[in-house]
Design an enzyme around this catalytic site. Structure first.
Site, PDB file in Angstrom:
ATOM      1  CE  LYS A   6       6.651  57.081  52.320  1.00 53.32           C
ATOM      2  NZ  LYS A   6       5.216  56.487  52.780  1.00 53.32           N
ATOM      3  CE1 TYR A  44      24.696  32.195  37.150  1.00 55.00           C
ATOM      4  CE2 TYR A  44      24.085  34.381  37.100  1.00 55.00           C
ATOM      5  CZ  TYR A  44      25.041  33.517  37.645  1.00 55.00           C
ATOM      6  OH  TYR A  44      26.196  33.814  37.973  1.00 55.00           O
TER       7      TYR A  44
END
Ligand SMILES: *Cc1c(COP(=O)(O)O)cnc(C)c1O
Length: 358
Positions: A35, A255
């Site tokens: 999957k 940041y």
């Protein structure tokens, strides 16, 4: 030049890990779980690497059809079932097996306009309270499926909530096993219950079919390390240092100025960010290899870059090789530092990352 960020998929590791699963449950057949694009490794690649599996299991209906189109002749199973009446003729045309976990799916099978039967797995909710019929209504659902012309063989399945933590008081594995055994007592059909954690740590749960996923990709579902289980990493994510800064004590990086130097430092900028699938929530200190030397993230991960401490990495320069995870740095270790699991990191590998096979 392309960006230096590359995910290398090790086909031999995928095959080796499948062999570990085979050895752990020698008398079971294997649904190799592919999957989510084979946990980020590529569906076609998973299909090739797992050619000796007995079947492939996934979630995506279009992925199941693609497996058929790519030439997979052995069984294919949809672990979460199908979603719409229009899916039923598709499953029949491509002979895709499906989990059946709710009455609505039985109704869709009963009302199918086509008549070529398919094999199904009836899913029991043995306590996880996600998908499936509770033990009390399981037998009735089974009888109803048996009377449905669209249904050929009926397998019996359930899924463990805590196979990596079997004594979890919320729902011990033994309790789920007991409910499954009681609820399926006397019902014929192939059984399938074990995911990777159960395959690796509770081999007695191996029944007709096991359903390993994460272990095939060299990650662990929890507990011991992949290496201790004899698993090899199937994905190595590497990049390079593309920028460097020499900073003084008390200078901040990136940041939010989340990292503040406590001494003069050398900072390296790596071409890899959260838009590549690297977790933005990785804190300062998350491990990274530069030139094979273990160092750490310093500063917030940005979209296209992250910053690492090169102060004690001898010879580091622009172009130095960086390993984000994989060979030399277990993905579970990186995931643990970032407060997540290896599964999420693998699956989140972004389409813009170049993938090569080795
Ligand atoms: C994903 C999945 C698996 C595989 O789980 P792993 O922990 O990756 O081994 C097995 N069964 C079902 C129903 C699943 O959805």
């Amino acid at each position: 030049m392309p960006r230096p960020l590359v995910a290398t998929i090790h086909l031999a590791a995928l095959q080796h890990n499948l062999a570990v699963a085979r050895k752990s449950a020698p008398s079971s057949k294997i649904w190799a779980v592919v999957k989510a694009n084979a946990y980020g490794h590529g569906l076609a690649r998973g299909m090739r690497a797992f050619s000796s599996a007995d079947g492939l299991a996934l979630i995506e209906v279009d992925g199941a059809v693609r497996l058929r189109e790519m030439g997979w002749r052995k069984p294919v199973l949809l672990l979460e079932g199908f979603f719409d009446p229009a899916d039923v003729p598709v499953l029949a045309a491509h002979q895709v097996q499906t989990a059946v976990h709710c009455v609505e799916q039985i109704e869709m099978l009963e009302q199918s306009p086509v008549r070529s039967p398919i094999d199904v797995y009836l899913k029991m909710n043995s306590g996880m309270n996600r998908l499936g019929f509770p033990p009390e209504t399981y037998r009735a659902a089974y009888e109803r499926l048996r009377a449905t012309p669209m249904v050929r063989h009926i397998g019996l399945m359930t899924h463990f909530a805590n196979a990596d933590d079997v004594l979890n008081p919320g729902l011990p594995l033994e309790e789920q096993l007991r409910r499954f055994q009681r609820g399926t007592d006397g019902i014929s059909g192939e059984r399938s219950v074990a995911n990777s954690a159960a395959v690796l740590t509770r081999p007695e749960t191996a029944s007709d079919w096991i359903r390993p996923g994460i272990m095939l990709y060299g990650g662990t579902p929890g507990g011991a390390s992949a290496q201790e289980f004899g698993l090899r990493p199937a994905m190595t994510l590497t990049s390079e240092i593309i920028g460097m800064q020499e900073i003084d004590a008390s200078e901040a990086v990136g940041y939010g100025s989340r990292f503040i130097a406590d001494k003069p430092m050398k900072i390296g900028v790596v071409a890899c960010g959260y838009a590549d699938g690297y977790p933005r929530h990785a804190p300062n200190g998350t491990p990274v290899l530069v030139n094979g030397v273990k160092t750490r993230i310093a500063g917030r991960v940005s979209m296209d870059m992250l910053t690492v401490d090169l102060t004690d990495v001898p010879g580091s320069r622009i172009g130095s090789r960086v390993t984000l995870w994989g060979e030399g740095l277990p993905i579970d270790e990186v995931a643990g530092a970032a407060g997540t699991i290896g599964y999420e990191l693998m699956c989140a590998l972004a389409p813009r990352v170049k993938v090569i096979e080795q």
